[in-house]
Write an enzyme that holds these catalytic residues in place. Structure first.
Site, mmCIF file in Angstrom:
data_model
loop_
_atom_site.group_PDB
_atom_site.id
_atom_site.type_symbol
_atom_site.label_atom_id
_atom_site.label_comp_id
_atom_site.label_asym_id
_atom_site.label_seq_id
_atom_site.Cartn_x
_atom_site.Cartn_y
_atom_site.Cartn_z
ATOM 1 N N GLU A 182 0.909 -0.946 0.121
ATOM 2 C CA GLU A 182 0.034 0.225 0.121
ATOM 3 C C GLU A 182 0.464 0.693 -0.161
ATOM 4 O O GLU A 182 1.798 1.331 0.927
ATOM 5 C CB GLU A 182 -0.319 0.183 1.006
ATOM 6 C CG GLU A 182 -2.052 1.302 1.198
ATOM 7 C CD GLU A 182 -3.101 1.176 2.651
ATOM 8 O OE1 GLU A 182 -4.423 1.471 2.001
ATOM 9 O OE2 GLU A 182 -3.121 0.853 3.414
ATOM 10 N N GLY A 316 3.520 1.701 11.135
ATOM 11 C CA GLY A 316 3.201 1.511 12.166
ATOM 12 C C GLY A 316 2.600 -0.402 12.229
ATOM 13 O O GLY A 316 2.837 -1.229 12.657
ATOM 14 N N ASN A 320 -2.970 -6.352 5.461
ATOM 15 C CA ASN A 320 -3.219 -6.751 4.313
ATOM 16 C C ASN A 320 -4.049 -8.035 4.672
ATOM 17 O O ASN A 320 -4.227 -8.724 5.644
ATOM 18 C CB ASN A 320 -1.544 -7.558 4.380
ATOM 19 C CG ASN A 320 -0.420 -7.006 3.746
ATOM 20 O OD1 ASN A 320 -0.756 -5.858 3.012
ATOM 21 N ND2 ASN A 320 0.399 -6.932 4.980
ATOM 22 N N GLU A 353 -5.536 -2.035 13.024
ATOM 23 C CA GLU A 353 -5.965 -2.905 11.303
ATOM 24 C C GLU A 353 -6.273 -4.410 11.686
ATOM 25 O O GLU A 353 -7.486 -4.740 10.276
ATOM 26 C CB GLU A 353 -4.426 -3.664 11.501
ATOM 27 C CG GLU A 353 -3.085 -3.506 11.599
ATOM 28 C CD GLU A 353 -3.205 -1.595 10.828
ATOM 29 O OE1 GLU A 353 -3.633 -2.197 9.635
ATOM 30 O OE2 GLU A 353 -2.365 -1.289 10.546
ATOM 31 N N GLU A 375 -9.434 4.713 6.405
ATOM 32 C CA GLU A 375 -8.301 5.418 7.646
ATOM 33 C C GLU A 375 -8.921 6.059 8.619
ATOM 34 O O GLU A 375 -8.756 5.683 9.975
ATOM 35 C CB GLU A 375 -6.937 5.551 6.971
ATOM 36 C CG GLU A 375 -5.914 5.113 5.824
ATOM 37 C CD GLU A 375 -5.284 3.574 6.506
ATOM 38 O OE1 GLU A 375 -5.963 3.220 7.646
ATOM 39 O OE2 GLU A 375 -5.321 2.896 5.704
#
Length: 942
Positions: A182, A316, A320, A353, A375
């Site tokens: 990304e 950080g 995926n 995540e 995000e």
């Protein structure tokens, strides 16, 4: 933009497989349908002139075979992409960067070659594209297989398919290979349609030596021996997903595993000697997946979720699908060396995540201009998920600071709308910033409180269900939240009502019909943050909204032009002394008024800071707030008190409030018992001090230091040098003792030196209380022997948390030679990893003895830094803004402008250069307006 112009005007580099490179040609449009393409290759020119790929070829499935060699640090591979052709064409255009293409063929649905000749492959490096020419027309409505053989070196740095290393306790260096794609780096690992809307399924096979393991998004279905002592892992076919979410790792790591209540296998991977630091992450990941399954009412769709700590990692973590990758500090928890802040950070990053597995992975933004849909949601879900799963961590206390960070950048003229154009990779990388993450989260927080928790949750579940395995736009979210859709969607049984059941985008709120799209467009498509000015006039509360800017005063000639056209639909909330009711009002005009009654003594606007706006109390309003805090501060919630402190000092910087009024406001803090407003007040004074100590203002610096220590004396003396207490008590302890020792407080220094002496005598085996270890190390680093001992411990420590504390301490040295040595070690990248170089530079720049040193280091090594981190990356932005952030003189401003002029071609591509200039201009103005006020105020306190 200048970059786009340069890219379009640049000549294309054309190379042909199996023939000599042809001369360079300008680009031309694709062959018209049915027209015979030329057989010869010399007269071919690149068929596509745009940065984004053509839409007439859609990838359906990738069959990817890879063989990474961790000895030669290279890899070879083949990819077979099933494509759906939607217009007649002779060309397939896709992405490739830094790959050597050795062969390209196209097969029909029967796997028959379309040509018996080598297919020409043309390269367009500035667009990171290749074009493959088929002598036979690819027909609309048919599917084909595009087969490409390729190879490359494992990348240096942090993008694409790159190498990483770690060192064992015996000093052996071991290598692994990992990916980070990304936003636009899948094309560095295999040729692909590397845009988020080109979702496809992936079947991956990886060859490896038996001493390694391989991981990818899906579980391994079988492993076979393939000769030469190699094994090949064959992974299950993936769900439909974007290329940036593909991942694979080849390493010798160990893991711990558990299972969620719905049967998902969760594993945490780390290098063998750090394996024992994985248990906390495993506990968090299982809890989080169970929480999200229930909250989103959509089961996590994969059979497994791996989380792996990569030794070299710039950001950080990365989401995926099924194989999330992390910095070691974001995943590994060592009870002996990790502080409560480290624990909270790990919990929040995992929450972030894993939220992405739904927001971003299951439903993906259509294009990078709306990366906030990924995000902003993931950042906000950190707070919702951690509050639900680990309430003792009191994560809600941190949401205020996320919004304060957003206000800080959004109140500069260099800010951008949450949704902004981004076309090339440099522009796209810069979208991963405070606007997308923090402002996105705060706007969602405002919307959730506005619509109510239940409506918000049901709306996002509708959004996730409707757009699963697809891409979405802002409008799709607003429609899902407003529960509207087309008649066609309703008839087909989708997740919405007809327009007769819910008027288009309309909610009944405080007696008003709300156009949700119109409201949210003012927050998403418009940059900046509103300033709501409140004036009391008898029974009325008069309201005015302006754009809040910290760099321009209302008296400046630029003011009116910078205000023009800005208007927000603001969901106001307020409380008064007359009742405990939270009142609501939607402000959609420049000026407005609310009837509150003559009997009301005080009114506090933006209750608990659920709204994303700054409030200014005009005509003595701040005096009333100061009086209220001194007489009965608990009449307001701790969030309201914290927001008052924050807003007051923002208004001081913007020139709307005098500094002495802000300082008077926080005078009540000696009565404060909640740690969050206490820390906010302390942080405001700390920010002034860190700026002033870098100026030659010895008297003001000394008096401010004395005032802070005297004012907070009682609470400093209450702190124990231990790890006891609640999360907020422990955080207060860390911050207070760190500042006290930085201010050369004798009792603090004495205690820290004593603790450091014991640590040295134990040869590093003594475990210091984790909340104060950084402070103890920082004091110990002032002596030569202590500094050298810390550097040695840093070099051999197996705890990323401990290394972080030691590195900060090393940068606190007042010896410029030591600081220079650290910067050189960071540039070398062995003792101090390159991943830590940008934060190292930032930490040196915070040091009064190091801020000029860090800036000169950046100027001298600029080209190397860009090469290490890539233009537009978070690392480069952190370096630019971090090294200039405390400059505050006109001479320093001119120096920064001169340097940016010398790197004009790169600086013009970066928003961070304008942010840096805005910050320095803000600081210059702050000193011009406030230095004498501060000097006089401090003299009055003596």
């Amino acid at each position: 933009m200048a970059l786009l112009g340069l890219l379009v005007l640049s000549l294309f580099h054309v190379s042909l497989v199996g023939s000599h490179p042809s001369s360079q040609h300008a680009s031309s449009p694709p062959q018209p349908a049915g027209e015979q393409s030329p057989e010869g290759s010399d007269n071919l020119s690149f068929p596509w002139s745009r940065l984004r790929l053509p839409r007439y070829i859609i990838p359906l499935h990738y069959d990817l075979h890879l063989h990474p060699n961790l000895t030669s640090l290279s890899f070879t591979g083949t990819v077979q992409i099933q494509i759906d052709v939607q217009n007649n064409t002779n060309w397939v255009v896709l992405h490739s960067k830094g790959l050597k293409i050795s062969k390209a063929t196209i097969l029909d649905q029967n796997l028959t070659h379309l040509s018996d000749k080598v297919l020409p492959v043309l390269h367009h490096p500035s667009h990171e594209q290749i074009g493959i020419f088929s002598p036979r027309v690819l027909s609309s409505g048919r599917k084909y297989f595009l087969c490409i053989e390729f190879g490359a070196e494992l990348a240096e740095g942090f993008y694409g398919f790159y190498k990483s290393t770690y060192r064992t306790s015996t000093g052996e260096t071991r290598t692994l290979a990992s990916t980070h794609f990304e936003p636009t780096s899948a094309r560095m690992a295999f040729p692909c349609f590397d845009e988020p809307s080109f979702k496809a399924n992936f079947t991956i096979r990886i060859k490896r030596n038996p001493e390694f393991i391989s991981l990818s998004n899906m579980p391994i279905v079988k492993t076979v021996a393939v000769g030469d002592g190699l094994l090949e892992d064959q992974f299950d076919v993936s769900v439909k997903m974007s290329t940036y979410l593909v991942a694979f790792v080849i390493c010798d790591f160990k893991s711990v595993t558990a299972t969620t209540s719905s049967g998902v296998q969760v594993s945490i991977y780390a290098s063998p000697e750090k394996w024992q630091q994985t248990s906390y992450a495993l506990e968090v990941a299982v809890k989080m997946l169970d929480f999200y399954d229930e909250y989103f009412n959509i089961h996590y769709p994969l059979p497994k979720q791996d989380l792996i700590a990569i030794p070299d990692f710039e950001s950080g973590a990365m989401e995926n699908w099924g194989l999330t990758t992390y910095r070691e500090t974001s995943l590994l928890y060592d009870p002996l060396t990790s502080s409560i802040s480290d624990k909270l950070w790990i919990t929040m990053v995992i929450g972030h995540e894993l939220a992405h597995q739904w927001f971003g992975n299951l439903v993906t933004m259509e294009w990078w201009n709306d990366i906030w849909l990924n995000e902003g949601f993931a950042r906000y879900m950190e707070y919702i998920s951690v509050e639900a799963t680990y309430p003792d961590l009191k994560v809600e206390e941190y949401l205020l600071h996320t919004c304060f960070a957003a206000v800080g950048s959004d109140s500069l003229n260099s800010s951008r709308p949450i949704s902004s154009p981004a076309e090339n990779p440099t522009q796209i990388k810069q979208m991963f910033d405070t606007a997308s993450y923090d402002k996105g989260a705060c706007v969602l927080h405002m919307l959730r409180h506005f619509l109510t928790d239940d409506v918000f949750q049901r709306g996002i579940v509708r959004y996730l269900r409707k757009y699963s395995y697809k891409n979405a736009l802002n409008q799709d979210l607003w429609d899902s939240l407003a529960n509207t859709c087309s008649e066609e969607d309703f008839i087909s049984g989708k997740h919405c009502y007809t327009s007769s059941q819910a008027s288009k985008n309309a909610y009944l709120f405080a007696g008003e019909h709300l156009d949700l799209t119109a409201m949210m467009n003012t927050w998403i498509l418009q940059k900046g943050i509103p300033l709501v000015t409140v004036t009391r006039k008898g029974a009325l509360l008069l309201l005015r909204q302006d754009r809040f800017l910290r760099t321009v005063l209302p008296s400046d000639p630029l003011w009116s032009s910078l205000q023009k056209g800005f208007l927000w639909h603001i969901p106001l909330t307020y409380k008064t002394d007359a009742s405990n009711t939270i009142h609501r009002h939607l402000m959609t005009t420049q000026t407005d008024s609310i009837h509150i009654g003559e009997e009301v003594s005080w009114v506090k606007v933006n209750t608990d800071m659920t709204g994303y706006y700054v409030v200014h109390y005009e005509d003595g309003g701040w005096d009333k707030m100061t009086k209220l805090l001194r007489q009965n501060h608990t009449a307001l919630s701790y969030k309201d008190r914290t927001q008052l402190i924050h807003n007051a000092f923002q208004l001081v910087t913007a020139g709307h409030l005098s500094l002495d009024k802000g300082l008077d406001l926080i005078g009540y803090l000696q009565l404060e018992t909640h740690n969050v407003p206490l820390l906010q007040g302390l942080g405001s004074l700390q920010a002034f001090y860190h700026m002033i100590e870098k100026r030659n203002e010895i008297d003001v610096t000394r008096k401010l230091r004395m005032h802070i220590l005297r004012f907070f004396r009682a609470v400093i003396d209450q702190q124990t040098w231990s790890d006891g207490g609640s999360v907020s008590e422990r955080r207060l302890r860390s911050e207070l003792l760190s500042l006290a020792c930085h201010l050369d407080d004798p009792p603090c220094l004495e205690r820290a030196r004593q603790s450091f002496k014991h640590w040295l005598q134990s040869k590093g085996t003594l475990n210091l209380p984790t909340d104060v270890a950084e402070t103890v190390f920082s004091v110990g680093a002032q002596e030569d022997h202590g500094w050298a001992s810390l550097l040695h411990t840093y070099n051999i420590s197996s705890s990323a948390a401990q290394k972080g504390k030691i590195l900060f301490a090393l940068t606190c040295s007042r010896d410029t030679n030591k600081l220079h040595r650290l910067l050189e070690l960071g540039l070398e990248g062995k003792v101090i990893r390159t991943q830590d170089l940008s934060s190292l530079i930032f930490m040196v720049a915070r040091n009064p003895q190091g801020h000029r040193l860090a800036w000169n280091f950046v100027k001298k090594n600029w080209d190397t830094l860009v090469q290490r981190f890539q233009l537009g990356s978070f690392g480069i932005r952190s370096i630019i803004i971090g090294t200039t952030g405390h400059f505050s003189s006109p001479e320093e401003l001119a120096e920064v402008q001169l340097f940016f002029e010398s790197i004009k071609e790169q600086a013009s591509q970066l928003r961070a250069t304008q942010v840096a200039l805005d910050n320095v201009q803000k600081n210059v103005r702050w000193f011009q307006r406030n230095l004498e006020t501060l000097r006089n105020w401090l003299n009055q306190q003596m």
